[in-house]
Structure formats: C-alpha cells, structure tokens
Enzyme design. Structure first.
Site, PDB file in Angstrom:
ATOM      1  N   ARG A 208     -11.987  28.275  49.480  1.00 28.73           N
ATOM      2  CA  ARG A 208     -11.490  27.194  50.339  1.00 28.73           C
ATOM      3  C   ARG A 208     -11.410  25.836  49.659  1.00 28.73           C
ATOM      4  O   ARG A 208     -10.813  24.909  50.206  1.00 28.73           O
ATOM      5  CB  ARG A 208     -12.339  27.078  51.605  1.00 28.73           C
TER       6      ARG A 208
ATOM      7  N   ASN B 244       1.138  10.367   6.695  1.00 26.72           N
ATOM      8  CA  ASN B 244       0.360   9.413   7.488  1.00 26.72           C
ATOM      9  C   ASN B 244       0.843   9.411   8.925  1.00 26.72           C
ATOM     10  O   ASN B 244       1.701   8.616   9.305  1.00 26.72           O
ATOM     11  CB  ASN B 244       0.514   8.006   6.898  1.00 26.72           C
TER      12      ASN B 244
ATOM     13  N   HIS C 289      -2.864  17.228  -1.555  1.00 25.94           N
ATOM     14  CA  HIS C 289      -3.463  17.408  -0.228  1.00 25.94           C
ATOM     15  C   HIS C 289      -3.068  18.722   0.435  1.00 25.94           C
ATOM     16  O   HIS C 289      -3.425  18.958   1.588  1.00 25.94           O
ATOM     17  CB  HIS C 289      -3.095  16.228   0.670  1.00 25.94           C
TER      18      HIS C 289
ATOM     19  N   TYR D 165       0.832  -1.205   0.000  1.00 26.92           N
ATOM     20  CA  TYR D 165       0.000   0.000   0.000  1.00 26.92           C
ATOM     21  C   TYR D 165       0.865   1.253   0.000  1.00 26.92           C
ATOM     22  O   TYR D 165       1.809   1.393   0.782  1.00 26.92           O
ATOM     23  CB  TYR D 165      -0.910   0.013   1.231  1.00 26.92           C
TER      24      TYR D 165
ATOM     25  N   GLY E 119      -5.916   5.417   0.050  1.00 24.90           N
ATOM     26  CA  GLY E 119      -7.276   5.396   0.549  1.00 24.90           C
ATOM     27  C   GLY E 119      -8.140   4.470  -0.293  1.00 24.90           C
ATOM     28  O   GLY E 119      -7.747   3.340  -0.603  1.00 24.90           O
TER      29      GLY E 119
END
Length: 513
Positions: A291, A193, A81, A51, A58
């Site tokens: 407090r 990635n 991208h 891949y 994708g």
C-alpha cells in the site's frame, strides 16, 4: 538524421542515438564556431605559456615544452595514459561518452581542430567504438584513462568494437574509409580532460533507471490487483495531500493501470457500513510493500528526475581545461573537468534503485509466504507440497542480489584518494560511481524479472488472467512470451534471462548493422 550543435541535447535525444538507428549531423554554425575558436587558440598561444600546449601536464606543468615538441606532447599524453584494466566497457557506454564529448566540443570553447569533430561524428554514426576498460579514472582531471583510450582510437591506434567484433582500429578505419586525426595543437588534452565517460555511463544509467521505475509500477499495479487490494491507497485524494511530485505521479500511474479493474475493492463498499464481525478475514490495510508504493517509489522517481537535470547540464557543458574564450580574448584555467556533480548523482541513483530492488524483493516474499498472503500456496507451488518446490529457488536469487545492491549502495563520492603527486588532492571517483550504479541497475532488473515471474505464476494459480485491467493484461501478455506458469519443477535460469530481455531497453538491431 538529427542535427546537433545549435540546441540543448536532451536525454530523450540521447536515447534515440543510443538505442535506435538515429544518425547525427553537425550544424554548420557549430562547425564555424569550432573553426574560429581553434584559430583564436593558435594566435593567442603565440609567445605565451598555456597549460597543456607548451607545458607538461599536472604536476609536470612547471616544465616548458619546446615549440617543435608540442604535437609530440599531445601524442605522448594519449599513449601514456592508455592504462585501463578490468573488463572492457559495454560499447553502449562508450558510444554515449563519444556523443557527450562531441557535444561539449561543439560549444566552441576547447580549441580543437574541426577534423576531430567530423571523425567523432563518423565513428558514432558507424558504431565504431574504442575498447575502453572499466578501471583507471578517478574523475578529477576528467576521465583521463578512459578518455585516453578514446584518444588512442582517434589517432588510429588500439582496438575497436565493430559489427560485434573486436578489431584493430587501423584495419577498421581503412575498411570504413575513415582517416584518423592529425594533432594540430591541443586535441590530445582536449579529448582527455573531461567528464564524458562518467556522464555517458550516467546517461545510459538514467535511461535504464527510468525504465526500471516503470516496470516497478507495473509490478505494483499487478500485485495490488491480484490480491484485490483497496483503491484508496492510490487515490488522488490520499496522495495529493502530500506535496511531492513523485508520489503524486506514481499514484496516478497506478490508477491509470488499474482503470476498469473489477478486482480492486472500494473501501466505502466493504468497510464503510454497519459491520457486526469482531474479527475480519480480509486485512483492513495491506503490508507497507503493497500500500505504500507511491510513498516509496515516488522519491525514487524524483531522484532520477533531478539526476536527469544534472546529467543534461553536464552533457551540454564545457568540461575541459583550459577553457578557450575568443569572445573574452582570454584562456581560463580551472577545474571544469572535476566530476563531483556526476559522482554524487550516480550515488543517489544507485541508493534509490537499491530501494526499488528491496521493494520488489519484499513483494516477492509476500507472494511466496502463504502465511502473509493467505491466498496462495507456499512458494507459488502448483505441484505437490513437499515433493515440488515451485519458485522457491528464484527467491534465493532475488534475496542474494538485493543484498549485493545494499553493499554497492555505499557512496563512492566520499572515497577521495589523493594521487598524481598530490596535484589531484581531492577527486570525485565519478566513473567508479557511475559504473557501480550500472551494476545496481542490472541487479534490480534481475530482481524485478523474478518478481514479474512470481506475479504471473500467482495470477495463474488464482485464475485471474481474464479479470485483470486492460493495461495489466497487456503487461502479463508480455511476460507470458518469456515465462509460462508451471507445475513440475524445472530449471528457471533461462526463463529469468528471457524475462530480462523483455524488460531492458535494448539496442535496436538496426543500430548494430
């Protein structure tokens, strides 16, 4: 010079890289590890379908890419991208992301060429950071869009921040004597990635959040001293019977800050004796915002502590896909780029910091409201009531800012929207979560700045400057350099900014030379 690659990188080390003039170097062992891993990938990928090396990305992974187009594939991924919008991220976030990405590569499971390692090192040490935009990442296949803009810089394209200016990367590279990388096999996918942007922003968030908690404890210590509260609120005897580390830690910090105080009252001295009065002018117990500070700030401290563990784990993890493992003689496909760990922690931190801002706002309100404190004029007004307004105006700002925090505190972690043709059918939105968290942190700084101005004005009204503990006197002196108590009305926005500059952890001037 600090060498990385052979040991865990901590948040404290990252703080040094980001806010001081510390340079980083890569260990020789890490470089050799990267080289071996790269060579393994080259040999293993021959005649195999891997891949992102000889396939599309994708949902396009079903399409094989020819051997002659494999390098073009990586360039196409980066360029396609680079689609971010919105404001450019502060360079401190980008530098943090670059360090995080580099450290992940040094584990030697990403198959990258060593030239990428050296380029990232040189850019970080020279404070050359790409222009990266806030919108685009969904935090599932990593911070794809933000990391694509980093990738664009690494191949010598796009714009960069350098010496306070935005310039073309190619021009700055030539000036600095730096060469862009040449894609070898999968550097485009390896850069993109990963979770490095959400993690880098998270690193900066946690550094600033830790600092905010410290200032919140400072403010609580000052306000308890100026109103002469009782000492048992912060006693070890009271707080140690609760088994929460954060509560005990905060109580101990307040005790340290109040050491030597002549203003804090002992309950045994004032109330544990025969008393004839049926009504007490002084409160037997203060309001919760006074407090209950250990019980309120304690879980905030614990939340940041745990988030630090998660962030450090991510910084030192392999978070891309696929994972190249020459020891196992295999390449593993999965989803280490998914950002849920970071997204969830950033949501938790922004909720915690919102509560910190809410506490500060309630303490401001206590000081402003004469009917609550019974010792100070309305709005800490040293002038003529009705004619002058004191700090009335800044309270509006504090209230408005806290209200925005409360809205921003809604979680991003559960706002998954499927995209990428439903390949990314559940996503983390981690970068969005980290960026919204950073906005909440900035807001909280503004509210605490207003609180410290109010405390300083109150101390001046009560003429307590010379009666504070040594520690609180030093805190007050710091605020006095940015804000001076006043009588006549005057604009306060510049003084708020000046106080903010004293509170924030800032980038060393040496760092940006």
């Amino acid at each position: 010079m600090i060498t990385i690659g052979d040991q865990i990188v901590t948040l404290d080390q990252l703080k040094g890289f980001l806010y001081s003039n510390e340079q980083l170097e890569i260990s020789a062992a890490a470089i050799e590890r990267v080289k071996r891993n790269h060579q393994f990938l080259i040999h293993f990928s021959t005649d195999k379908i891997i891949y992102g090396i000889n396939t599309g990305f994708g949902p396009m992974a079903q399409y094989r890419v020819s051997d002659e187009d494999r390098k073009t594939l990586q360039y196409n991924l980066i360029r396609s991208h680079c689609s971010g919008t919105g404001n450019a991220l502060d360079p401190i976030y980008v530098k943090a992301a670059m360090i995080v990405r580099l450290n992940s590569f040094l584990i030697g499971k990403s198959g990258v060429h060593e030239s990428l390692i050296f380029l990232l090192r040189d850019l970080i040490n020279n404070n050359i950071t790409p222009v990266v935009f806030e919108h685009g990442g969904v935090g599932a296949s990593g911070d794809l869009v933000q990391l694509a803009h980093l990738g664009q810089c690494l191949i010598g394209e796009g714009s960069v921040h350098y010496k306070g200016e935005i310039r073309e990367a190619a021009e700055v590279f030539a000036e600095a004597g730096i060469s862009p990388i040449t894609i070898q096999i999968r550097e485009g996918l390896a850069v993109m990635n990963g979770t490095s942007f959400m993690t880098g922003i998270g690193v900066v968030n946690l550094i600033q959040a830790q600092n905010l908690v410290n200032w919140s404890v400072n403010a609580a210590s000052l306000i308890n001293e100026l109103i002469a509260s009782y000492d048992d609120y912060f006693s070890s005897e009271l707080n140690d019977v609760k088994l929460h580390a954060g509560q005990r830690k905060v109580a101990a910090q307040i005790r340290e800050r109040l050491e030597g105080s002549t203003l804090i009252k002992s309950r045994a001295t004032h109330l544990y004796k025969k008393v004839d009065e049926m009504y007490f002018e002084d409160k037997v117990q203060e309001y919760y915002s006074i407090r209950c500070v250990p019980q309120i700030v304690g879980p905030i401290s614990d939340t940041i502590e745990y988030a630090t563990t998660v962030i450090e784990n991510e910084v030192n993890s392999v978070n891309d896909n696929p994972v190249v493992d020459e020891a196992a003689n295999n390449i593993y496909h999965g989803g280490n780029f998914h950002g849920d760990y970071i997204s969830l922690e950033m949501d938790k931190v922004k909720i915690a910091i919102t509560k910190l801002a809410m506490l500060a706002e309630r303490q401001v309100n206590y000081l402003m409201n004469s009917k609550l404190n019974n010792m100070l004029p309305p709005f800490l007004n040293k002038g003529v009531l009705g004619l002058n307004f004191g700090l009335q105006g800044v309270q509006f700002t504090a209230t408005s800012t806290v209200a925005e925090c409360q809205t921003l505190a809604n979680p991003m972690y559960v706002h998954s929207i499927p995209n990428n043709n439903d390949n990314q059918d559940i996503v983390s939105m981690g970068t969005n979560s980290a960026l919204i968290c950073s906005k909440v942190i900035e807001n909280a700084y503004q509210v605490i700045a207003i609180e410290l101005m109010s405390i300083t004005q109150a101390i001046d009204i009560l003429k307590l400057n010379d009666r504070l503990s040594v520690y609180n006197s030093s805190v007050l002196a710091t605020i006095h350099t940015a804000f001076v108590p006043f009588t006549e009305d005057q604009p306060k926005y510049k003084e708020i900014r000046n106080v903010l500059s004293k509170l924030r952890i800032s980038i060393s001037k040496e760092t940006v030379k």
